[in-house]
Scaffold this motif. Structure first.
Motif, PDB file in Angstrom:
ATOM      1  N   LYS A   1       0.838  -1.208   0.000  1.00 27.22           N
ATOM      2  CA  LYS A   1       0.000   0.000   0.000  1.00 27.22           C
ATOM      3  C   LYS A   1       0.870   1.254   0.000  1.00 27.22           C
ATOM      4  O   LYS A   1       0.575   2.229  -0.691  1.00 27.22           O
ATOM      5  N   LEU A   2       1.949   1.211   0.772  1.00 21.95           N
ATOM      6  CA  LEU A   2       2.855   2.366   0.822  1.00 21.95           C
ATOM      7  C   LEU A   2       3.507   2.582  -0.554  1.00 21.95           C
ATOM      8  O   LEU A   2       3.582   3.719  -1.044  1.00 21.95           O
ATOM      9  N   ALA A   3       3.939   1.481  -1.180  1.00 20.32           N
ATOM     10  CA  ALA A   3       4.577   1.599  -2.501  1.00 20.32           C
ATOM     11  C   ALA A   3       3.588   2.188  -3.514  1.00 20.32           C
ATOM     12  O   ALA A   3       3.963   2.994  -4.368  1.00 20.32           O
ATOM     13  N   PHE A   4       2.320   1.802  -3.401  1.00 17.54           N
ATOM     14  CA  PHE A   4       1.296   2.344  -4.302  1.00 17.54           C
ATOM     15  C   PHE A   4       1.119   3.845  -4.049  1.00 17.54           C
ATOM     16  O   PHE A   4       1.082   4.646  -4.990  1.00 17.54           O
ATOM     17  N   ALA A   5       1.041   4.211  -2.774  1.00 18.16           N
ATOM     18  CA  ALA A   5       0.891   5.641  -2.436  1.00 18.16           C
ATOM     19  C   ALA A   5       2.074   6.435  -2.980  1.00 18.16           C
ATOM     20  O   ALA A   5       1.906   7.543  -3.502  1.00 18.16           O
ATOM     21  N   LEU A   6       3.276   5.860  -2.891  1.00 15.49           N
ATOM     22  CA  LEU A   6       4.470   6.571  -3.364  1.00 15.49           C
ATOM     23  C   LEU A   6       4.503   6.653  -4.897  1.00 15.49           C
ATOM     24  O   LEU A   6       4.995   7.632  -5.449  1.00 15.49           O
ATOM     25  N   ALA A   7       3.947   5.633  -5.562  1.00 16.12           N
ATOM     26  CA  ALA A   7       3.887   5.679  -7.030  1.00 16.12           C
ATOM     27  C   ALA A   7       2.953   6.805  -7.497  1.00 16.12           C
ATOM     28  O   ALA A   7       3.010   7.235  -8.638  1.00 16.12           O
ATOM     29  N   LEU A   8       2.078   7.255  -6.571  1.00 14.22           N
ATOM     30  CA  LEU A   8       1.116   8.320  -6.916  1.00 14.22           C
ATOM     31  C   LEU A   8       1.498   9.673  -6.326  1.00 14.22           C
ATOM     32  O   LEU A   8       0.770  10.652  -6.506  1.00 14.22           O
ATOM     33  N   ILE A   9       2.638   9.744  -5.639  1.00 17.28           N
ATOM     34  CA  ILE A   9       2.943  10.945  -4.830  1.00 17.28           C
ATOM     35  C   ILE A   9       3.055  12.212  -5.685  1.00 17.28           C
ATOM     36  O   ILE A   9       2.729  13.303  -5.232  1.00 17.28           O
ATOM     37  N   HIS A  10       3.469  12.053  -6.946  1.00 15.98           N
ATOM     38  CA  HIS A  10       3.629  13.222  -7.823  1.00 15.98           C
ATOM     39  C   HIS A  10       2.409  13.435  -8.718  1.00 15.98           C
ATOM     40  O   HIS A  10       2.479  14.136  -9.708  1.00 15.98           O
ATOM     41  N   LYS A  11       1.290  12.800  -8.348  1.00 16.70           N
ATOM     42  CA  LYS A  11       0.022  12.926  -9.078  1.00 16.70           C
ATOM     43  C   LYS A  11       0.160  12.641 -10.569  1.00 16.70           C
ATOM     44  O   LYS A  11      -0.168  13.482 -11.421  1.00 16.70           O
ATOM     45  N   PRO A  12       0.653  11.442 -10.923  1.00 11.54           N
ATOM     46  CA  PRO A  12       0.796  11.093 -12.337  1.00 11.54           C
ATOM     47  C   PRO A  12      -0.573  10.846 -12.987  1.00 11.54           C
ATOM     48  O   PRO A  12      -1.543  10.538 -12.284  1.00 11.54           O
TER      49      PRO A  12
END
Ligand code: ATP
Length: 244
Positions: free
Chosen positions: A143-154
């Motif tokens: 879940k954390l890795a998913f949140a980080l994959a979205l951190i820059h609002k791609p």
């Protein structure tokens, strides 16, 4: 509306071997697109081309509006990517991982602070945010890795078998996050070997030996192959055997 992912006759050859053979498809904003195929079908090769990590041999692909062959750096900046061996830093804390990824994606200090608070609140990590990542369970890491994959609002996020190794309930919780992101307009491009997850996708493509052999909604595919599960569709196509 322009598709977020647009692929036209995209091929990759390794010497004489054609790993991805003239594949074409489009994925729209906020769509959950399942990219299936047996081992060695060419999924990772295609995904690496779409992420700007591997130059195509021929054909074209545009991701988030950028050409993967000539604008690979812009593609990388505008997508999120999470692989099975997601690249969390095990010896850093959750908070440090969030700050690290925010920095990599060029977010300002204030943006990192705001998004870090958003992630900590959303995942109820306040009490554990100073723990080393290696001490938290796999489901939390995913879940954390998913949140980080979205951190820059791609605009689009590529998920390469993101739920491997966890139980069905934890996988279902991960899918709640996927639906939430898709509802916010993020396009989801996901590979999985779990056929229950294929049922959750808006549309699914199935690759066999470098070719896309089927593409449609799960109900369209089940109807056209006259079977009652995506598992049976997959068995017919990817393994060449019926399993009704
Ligand atoms: N750099 C390379 N050089 C030569 N052959 C390669 C290279 N990368 C991949 N291949 C070959 O291309 C084919 C497709 O591989 P790919 O990893 O894209 O499949 P996949 O569908 O992602 O499989 P998996 O589900 O196992 O990850 C395989 O036969 C693989 O051996």
């Amino acid at each position: 509306m322009e598709p977020v992912v647009k692929v036209e006759n995209l091929s990759k050859k390794f010497g004489e071997f054609i790993a991805t053979n003239a594949i074409s498809f489009e994925v729209n904003k906020g769509e959950i697109f399942g990219f299936l195929g047996a081992n060695g079908a060419g999924k990772t090769t295609a995904m690496r081309m779409l992420s700007g990590l591997l130059t195509p041999s021929s054909g074209q692909a545009f991701v988030a509006g950028f050409d993967v062959a000539t604008q690979a750096e812009l593609v990388k900046k505008n997508i999120g990517y999470m692989s099975q061996k997601f690249s969390l830093y095990e010896d850093l804390t959750i908070q440090e991982n969030i700050e690290f990824y925010g920095g990599i994606y060029g977010l300002s200090r204030q943006e990192i602070k705001d998004r870090s608070k958003g992630i900590v609140d959303k995942f109820q990590l306040a009490s554990v945010k100073n723990k080393l990542v290696k001490t938290i369970p796999l489901g939390w890491k995913q879940k954390l890795a998913f949140a980080l994959a979205l951190i820059h609002k791609p605009k689009v996020v590529f998920l390469d078998e993101p739920t491997g190794g966890v139980d069905p309930i934890t996988r279902r919780q991960f899918w709640d996050l996927i639906y939430e992101a898709a509802n916010d307009g993020v396009t989801i491009f996901i590979t999985t070997h779990y056929m229950d997850e294929a049922e959750y996708c808006d549309r699914v493509s199935i690759m066999v030996d470098g070719l896309i052999k089927a593409l449609g909604t799960p109900s369209e595919l089940k109807k056209s192959f006259d079977v009652d599960s995506m598992d049976a569709v997959f068995q017919l196509l990817a393994r060449g055997t019926a399993n009704k």
